[in-house]
Design an enzyme around this catalytic site. Structure first.
Site, PDB file in Angstrom:
ATOM      1  N   ASP A  97     -46.014  85.298  11.996  1.00  0.00           N
ATOM      2  CA  ASP A  97     -45.815  85.987  13.282  1.00  0.00           C
ATOM      3  C   ASP A  97     -46.255  87.443  13.157  1.00  0.00           C
ATOM      4  O   ASP A  97     -45.414  88.343  13.054  1.00  0.00           O
ATOM      5  CB  ASP A  97     -44.320  85.860  13.639  1.00  0.00           C
ATOM      6  CG  ASP A  97     -43.959  86.500  14.959  1.00  0.00           C
ATOM      7  OD1 ASP A  97     -44.863  86.711  15.791  1.00  0.00           O
ATOM      8  OD2 ASP A  97     -42.762  86.789  15.159  1.00  0.00           O
TER       9      ASP A  97
HETATM   10  C1  SPV Z   1     -39.561  85.690  18.743  1.00  0.00           C
HETATM   11  O1  SPV Z   1     -38.907  84.668  19.026  1.00  0.00           O
HETATM   12  O2  SPV Z   1     -40.754  85.645  18.456  1.00  0.00           O
HETATM   13  C2  SPV Z   1     -38.932  87.009  18.765  1.00  0.00           C
HETATM   14  C3  SPV Z   1     -37.502  87.128  18.466  1.00  0.00           C
HETATM   15  O3  SPV Z   1     -39.626  87.974  18.958  1.00  0.00           O
HETATM   16  S1  SPV Z   1     -37.372  87.467  16.775  1.00  0.00           S
HETATM   17  O4  SPV Z   1     -37.989  86.359  16.036  1.00  0.00           O
HETATM   18  O5  SPV Z   1     -35.952  87.592  16.477  1.00  0.00           O
HETATM   19  O6  SPV Z   1     -38.072  88.726  16.509  1.00  0.00           O
HETATM   20 MG    MG Z   2     -41.672  87.609  18.756  1.00  0.00          MG
END
Ligand code: SPV
Ligand code: MG
Length: 255
Positions: free
Chosen positions: A48
């Site tokens: 991510d």
């Molecule tokens: C996501 O679900 O991608 C978020 C929330 O941004 S977190 O993973 O807690 O950053």
């Molecule tokens: Mg996110």
């Protein structure tokens, strides 16, 4: 989304990362869908870190929009370049997104829950300019400013200063993120002080903590639960331990 906020508080949004998961959310008690950058990356086998292209994200969002008419809240990471943000807001609104969340970290951000990650916050003025540009093209889509001060180990005070600036820049709602373990002390303190001065909706993502009854958040996002459930089920299937859904179960959902 705006209509729903007048009817129900808190709105509860569940994560979806595909047409199938969105169909399941559609048929559930949840009010809205969270289209997560984490799960939209993970489902593609990627970290991510704003690596999944905008077109790929849009394709997933379209699948979700086809599967449900519940409101969709899209996690649009940092929003990318200042010069590009208006384009993406128009595009997301065109595909039927109801709210877009942009976070005040610098591109390329890392996931907020990643252990031991360091996070660079965006300059407040630059982030306010992103909000203004997003708002300048938004018709009905809500522009949500997500504050990462607590993730970046800054104070509740830093988060409150940023919240004031983002509200003044025109944000339609504020999301305060935290990865406090178990107790929700810091987001509750933020909420209490934020609500003294502002009326716009406040959003929480209680992944690592639990919100108590009677909290003041207007939208609560369950940000990764569908992917975590399916990951565990897939791992168990590979170990020969899982009780599988039948093929008929699939037909029952997708036809
Ligand atoms: C996501 O679900 O991608 C978020 C929330 O941004 S977190 O993973 O807690 O950053
Ligand atoms: Mg996110």
């Amino acid at each position: 989304m705006r209509k729903l906020l007048n009817e129900k508080r808190p709105i509860e949004a569940m994560e979806a990362h595909s047409g199938l998961s969105a169909l399941l959310v559609h048929n559930s008690k949840y009010d809205a869908v969270w289209e997560s950058s984490l799960t939209d990356s993970a489902i593609k086998g990627l970290p991510d870190i704003e690596l999944v292209s905008e077109d790929s994200r849009l394709a997933t969002i379209r699948e979700i929009r086809m599967a449900t008419n519940k409101p969709i809240i899209v996690d649009w990471d940092t929003g990318g370049q200042l010069e590009h943000i208006a384009h993406w807001v128009k595009e997301l609104e065109r595909v039927g997104v109801n709210a877009i969340v942009i976070e005040d970290k610098q591109f390329p951000k890392k996931n907020s829950l990643l252990e031991d990650a360091s996070h660079s916050m965006e300059d407040v003025d630059v982030f306010c300019e992103k909000i203004k540009r997003a708002k300048s093209v938004a018709k009905d889509i809500m522009i949500v400013a997500r504050i990462e001060s607590l993730i970046a180990k800054r104070s509740v005070y830093d988060a409150l200063i940023r919240a004031d600036a983002y509200v003044n820049a025109g944000a339609d709602a504020i999301l305060i993120h935290s990865k406090e373990q178990v107790s929700a002390t810091e987001v509750l303190e933020f909420a209490e002080r934020f609500k003294e001065n502002h009326k716009i909706p406040l959003i929480a993502i209680p992944t690592t903590y639990t919100l108590p009854e009677g909290h003041q958040f207007d939208i609560v996002i369950y940000a990764n639960h569908m992917l975590r459930a399916s990951l565990k089920a897939m791992q168990e299937a590979l170990e020969g331990k899982a009780e599988l859904a039948s093929v008929q179960d699939i037909f029952n959902i997708v036809g």
